[in-house]
Each structure stands twice: as structure tokens, then as C-alpha cells.
Design a protein around this motif. Structure first.
Motif, short mmCIF file in Angstrom:
data_model
loop_
_atom_site.label_atom_id
_atom_site.label_comp_id
_atom_site.label_asym_id
_atom_site.label_seq_id
_atom_site.Cartn_x
_atom_site.Cartn_y
_atom_site.Cartn_z
N LEU A 29 35.50 -18.13 -9.23
CA LEU A 29 36.50 -18.91 -8.54
C LEU A 29 36.10 -20.30 -8.88
O LEU A 29 35.12 -20.75 -8.23
N ASP A 30 36.82 -21.06 -9.55
CA ASP A 30 36.33 -22.52 -9.92
C ASP A 30 37.68 -23.47 -9.79
O ASP A 30 38.63 -23.41 -10.38
N PHE A 31 37.40 -24.06 -8.58
CA PHE A 31 38.84 -24.84 -8.22
C PHE A 31 38.46 -26.30 -8.83
O PHE A 31 39.43 -27.17 -8.75
N ASP A 32 37.47 -26.58 -9.79
CA ASP A 32 37.40 -27.98 -10.38
C ASP A 32 37.86 -27.65 -11.85
O ASP A 32 38.21 -28.84 -12.33
N ASN A 33 38.27 -26.65 -12.33
CA ASN A 33 38.69 -26.48 -13.78
C ASN A 33 40.19 -26.61 -13.71
O ASN A 33 40.91 -25.61 -13.06
N PRO A 34 40.74 -27.52 -14.28
CA PRO A 34 42.25 -27.81 -14.46
C PRO A 34 42.92 -26.72 -15.17
O PRO A 34 44.27 -26.53 -14.94
N THR A 76 40.74 -25.65 -1.71
CA THR A 76 42.22 -25.90 -2.60
C THR A 76 42.09 -27.71 -2.65
O THR A 76 43.08 -28.07 -3.50
N LYS A 77 41.47 -28.14 -1.79
CA LYS A 77 41.55 -29.89 -1.93
C LYS A 77 41.08 -30.16 -3.56
O LYS A 77 41.42 -31.26 -3.88
N ARG A 78 40.35 -29.58 -4.16
CA ARG A 78 39.77 -29.70 -5.18
C ARG A 78 40.84 -29.45 -6.59
O ARG A 78 40.52 -29.49 -7.70
#
Length: 162
Positions: A29-34, A76-78
Motif C-alpha cells: 500500500l503506497d499512497f505516495d505513488n501517483p 488518503t490525504k496523500r
């Protein structure tokens, strides 16, 4: 004697429910990867269906689900894309209660995800579950009926609304 199966370690199981963070287990789970996307990715919290036996057994699973809901709100803010974060709680099937994260995705799954014929008044017959959901603060609730009555829950101003 045949019949009732004894479940061992339930005290430890329920203690872990109250503290465990399942998001830490999902190292991918990587929320920083677009480039990342979620096609109605979801987590279930009662994988053994213990909550189907009684609401007393279901409540700790629901508590964990909503604790993870708040953890995901923060993560999810990221996200660099639109998303929907929501939960579906079934009237009597604790095993199927789930927390969902959905974004535009290459699988062409509809985004934003829509469920037709939702209403703001409860369709639930489970009185204890209905009371639990009514007491949730900060969540929007919509109700529907498929094979079983359900409640779709989301937060205002967190991702796309329903």
C-alpha cells in the motif's frame, strides 16, 4: 459428542482486534505513488463470521473496521488522484462487512462507483446494528436492499461522495 465446535484462543483473538493495524501488513500500500490505483480494494474484518452468532461478537469487528476507516482517511490525504472511501455493512452477515477504497483504474471499473436506489432511512432489521450505526459520529449513511439490507457509510469531504 457431536455438534458445537469449541473455538480456542478467542480472548486473545478479540484482544488483537482492538489493537491490530491491518494496513501495516499490506506493505504494497503506497499512497505516495501517483501510478497506484484501487479497484474497489477492500478489507474484511470478520473473516471467520464470528459476528453472525451475536452482536456482542460483531461489535469488536465493527469497531476495528471504523478504526481502519479513520486510518485510511488520514492516508488518503496523500493520494494524488480522486477516490472514494466507504464501507458497506450488511444487516446480518458480519463476514461480508467491508471497508473499500476506489479510484479511477485501468480495469475500467466505474468511477465514481454508484449504487442505485439508496435512501436516507434505514432498511436494516437488525436493531442492535441499526443502533450502532446511528451512534456513529461524523459519518454519512445511506441504506439499500439487495439480497440483504445494507448500509453504505462514508464521510463528507473525504473523497467523492455518493
Amino acid at each position: 459428542m457431536k455438534g458445537i465446535k469449541k473455538h480456542r484462543g478467542l480472548k486473545r483473538y478479540y484482544k488483537k482486534l482492538a489493537t491490530e493495524n491491518d494496513l501495516n501488513k499490506a506493505t504494497w500500500l503506497d499512497f505516495d505513488n501517483p501510478e497506484n490505483w484501487f479497484d474497489n480494494w477492500h478489507l474484511h474484518f470478520d473473516n471467520k463470521g464470528y459476528g453472525n452468532d451475536s452482536f456482542k461478537r460483531r461489535k469488536p469487528h465493527l469497531d476495528k473496521l471504523f478504526r481502519h476507516f479513520d486510518l485510511l482517511v488520514d492516508k488518503t490525504k496523500r493520494l494524488k488522484t480522486e477516490f472514494q472511501l466507504y464501507s458497506i455493512i450488511l444487516d446480518f452477515d458480519s463476514y461480508s462487512d467491508a471497508l473499500f477504497l476506489h479510484t479511477p483504474n485501468p480495469n475500467n471499473t466505474q468511477f465514481p462507483f454508484k449504487i442505485l436506489d439508496l435512501q436516507s432511512t434505514t432498511t436494516l432489521k437488525n436493531k442492535e446494528l441499526n443502533e450502532y450505526i446511528n451512534n456513529l459520529d461524523g459519518y454519512e449513511k445511506l441504506y439499500g436492499k439487495a439480497d440483504e439490507a445494507f448500509c453504505l457509510i462514508f464521510k463528507k469531504n473525504v473523497g467523492q461522495p455518493f
